[in-house]
Design a protein around this motif. Sequence first.
Motif, short mmCIF file in Angstrom:
data_model
loop_
_atom_site.label_atom_id
_atom_site.label_comp_id
_atom_site.label_asym_id
_atom_site.label_seq_id
_atom_site.Cartn_x
_atom_site.Cartn_y
_atom_site.Cartn_z
N ARG A 117 7.89 2.61 4.71
CA ARG A 117 6.75 3.45 4.38
C ARG A 117 5.58 3.20 5.34
NH1 ARG A 117 6.07 8.33 1.82
NH2 ARG A 117 4.67 8.24 0.04
N LEU A 131 6.87 -0.17 -0.79
CA LEU A 131 8.24 -0.58 -1.11
C LEU A 131 8.31 -1.82 -2.00
CD1 LEU A 131 10.19 0.45 2.07
CD2 LEU A 131 10.16 1.51 -0.17
N GLN A 133 5.27 -4.03 9.94
CA GLN A 133 3.90 -4.02 9.39
C GLN A 133 3.89 -4.87 8.13
OE1 GLN A 133 1.89 -0.19 9.43
NE2 GLN A 133 2.83 0.36 11.37
N CYS A 134 4.07 -4.26 6.96
CA CYS A 134 4.07 -5.11 5.76
C CYS A 134 5.30 -6.01 5.75
CB CYS A 134 3.99 -4.28 4.49
SG CYS A 134 5.55 -3.57 3.93
N GLY A 135 6.39 -5.57 6.36
CA GLY A 135 7.59 -6.41 6.50
C GLY A 135 8.53 -6.37 5.32
FE1 FES Z 1 6.15 -1.82 5.32
FE2 FES Z 1 8.40 -0.96 6.46
S1 FES Z 1 6.93 -2.32 7.31
S2 FES Z 1 7.71 -0.64 4.42
#
Ligand code: FES
Length: 928
Positions: A144, A363, A107-109
């Motif tokens: 997260r 994160l 997702q956010c990576g």
């Molecule tokens: Fe966003 Fe794991 S994809 S913290």
Amino acid sequence: MTRLNITVNGRAHDLDVDESRTLAAFLRYDLGLTGTKIGCEEAECGICTVLVDGVPVDSCIYPVLKAQGRSVTTIEGLAHGQGGGDSDRSDGLHPLQRQFIRHGAVQCGFCTPGLIMNSAALLDRCPDPSEDDIRAALKDTFCRCTGYTSVIEAIRSAALEKQGKAPLPVKDPDVDEPMHVISRSVPPQEVREKVTGQAKYTDDYAFPGMLYARTLRSPYPHARIVRIDTETANALPGVRAVLTHMDVPGENRHGLVYRDWPVLCDSVVRYVGDAVAILAADTEDIAAQALGLIEVEYEPLPVVADPKYAHSPDAPVLHPDHPTGNLLKHIKVRHGDIERGFAEADVIIEREYRTPTTEHAFLEPECSIGVPKGFEGHDKLTVYVGSQIPYQDRDQIAKAMGLQDEQVRVIGALIGGGFGGKEDIAGQIHVAMLATVTGRPVKMLYSRQESLVFHPKRHATIIRIKTGAKRDGRLTAVQAELYGDGGAYASLSDKVMTRATTHATGPYDVPNAKIDCFAMYTNNTPSGAFRGFGVTQSAFAVEQNMDLLAEALGMDPLDLRRLNAQKVGVTTATGQLLRESVGLLETIDKVRADMIAHHADHGAEPDGFRWAWRDEQARKAYAWGVACAYKNTGLGGGAPDKSAADVEAYEDGTVEVRTAAADMGQGIAHVVAQCTAEELRLPYERVRVLLCDTDLTPNGGPTTASRQTFVSGNAARLAASALREALSHSAAEMLDVPPQQIRFEEGLLRYNGHSVTLGDVVKWMKSKGLSPRTHHEYMAPQTQPLGTGGDMHVAFSYATQAALVEVDLDTGAVHVHKVISATDIGRAINPLMLQGQIEGGIVMALGNCLTESFILEEGVPWSRLLSRYKMPGIKHAPEIISHLVEHRASEGPYGAKGVGEIPSINTSPAICNAIEKAVGVRIYALPV
Ligand code: FES
């Protein structure tokens, strides 16, 4: 300095390094390998994992000299075949990188490099790992966003691929009527960059001559500033500027709703973490040293640490300018006749619940870079930042700098998670000030510890709620009083606590309601937006009272909810008539069917469903708990809710969609790309997305309130539709046919066996002076303010969840085995990524329910380390079964409504209801 011989990703390096350097800092700042991310510098989150001689280490605390003579592999090396890489396919990816993309595990990576490097080490030592092996190997690496389910699937698939076997099938959620690109699980944008370490977050940018900034923060929750002396700090060699409130060129206040938050405190500090001075220096070490040389004399003041005390006449007033003192806002819902409602009730349940302050724990810690006007191609003051609201950042920076909006540019970097916590200003104004004063680029990166102390949290609440029903289970009345701890500054407390209040009857048909909410100023860390936006708190109370009611009435908890469920034709407590898209009943039925199926799968008779059971020998109790939820889509309450997008076609046959709608991992980038590809019948891969540059992308508004799919999806859809119209007319002229007969197919514009390519049409348009670019500003339907009785919101999403919980009868330890979820999202634009949102939301809420609490004692935070804030890891992640329910919202893009927040709303009450059924203990205060 010491000489270091080290091999990194197969390349030998021989250079001098500072003995204090960590391996992570060496890789990132000396070698420019920014794929390795730093999340905490406590060896707690694990996302900085790299391999040293094949062994995973936390590079954020690993001294670089310990790697003397060794071989290090980073995510960049994995992509190029180092570290056991099998990048033998044409895509050049390691199987883990490929499978993370395929299973939607990114997702956010921001965590992705750490998860993949740990997994690579696991597969090297254990080529065929079980799920338990995976959970053990990754137990100290946090994500997260995803909820881990897709991560486990990706690792298992990579193991199979490495063995030459077929990988696991990708989850393919059932959706209605997939279209050309809509309702198809295409990969998110920039996912390849995220799995290979090429993706750029703010701290990955560097500029020549860049300075490093720090903030001096208040150690007191409430104090008068007697004196600030910056002389010694200023005199330290390498320090380029030390600034205080006297140096703020414009208005020394910012804020999203109320402008009450000082850029730099002048006379008073109101929470531990309030900014008092900022500085910039040549190196991070000098900046840290200089910070300790700023002298501030404080005179401590009495502390207001509790919202109820804040409301009492004895409490000192924290914002003398605020017309209602410590009461930021009194929010009211009035519906029907509350006295008659309770007079009609046969059963009344009244209880008080408490929820704690909680932390987003995205994160990626906050980072901003300011670049002065005139520096290397920057024609105006520019701030690079991963923000959820770039245009409002620009507005707030400009006001504080005494500039016009157009004199400031905000460029959005990728965001490593936000969840509401990156809506408020962090270092954006500070770096703008320092860059302007020094004439050099300035980076301000918060440490995890600074991030924890500084940024607004989820509101702690005290909720007293009274629910009345007739003997047959029909609800007659709900009365509630909520106190919300807004902390030192308003942030979004007004809006968040309004949502808590308006949703305090739950997703039910309640004829009489009286809700009062008091959003209070205190000296605690400010509270603001957090996934669920206040509704997580009220649902915790509403849904436990529903179970108490079911018990008192001797009813099945799902039957009680079904009987009272909102449906089309119901009027909400704020007076909104629900005319369409109310899928709550279907979510209840899907969850019930799965709960029954679970028991059938485990050998029970067809009617063998049980809510609770025990294994006395193992000393365990098991039970199901259920809870429902609803959540508005969009800002609502009369606020103008709009988003704009540009869509432009190019001669190479590609299209770019541009909007300033922040993607913090939730996936608005792929949503706008899918809407654009759908309208133009283009392959998804031919659509590029540019987000969040206030000079290049039109305003998409804040990423909040589960609104972006609805508003920016519509803006992209309608801009693309207008472009299709323009292209049709041009193609029609080229082919000499009526424009309405032109068909768009995979980059071709066709008519009766003839065709021209999209690129050719663009060339033709340019030759005629026509623009292959369209703009659309989408305005959501007008909503009405609370209290007017009109439509407060454009749509609501609905959800039901069931949690299967195990409680240890001797220790009380709670383990959530399984969560069954059904969510009405109108239309699944991208089913796989949407499932990821739901799984991630559930695991985040599981943490909020069981373990998470940002602890403050008399305004002083105790939770100053990530290790003191207990988030769920992969070993806590339950099995999640998630159904998508699609009751179309006619105004939503292709029928879609919001999904970002709703999965986090009903998990806590579902778990708590299960605990009560298992062991008879009702949880009135979180965390469990
Ligand atoms: Fe966003 Fe794991 S994809 S913290």
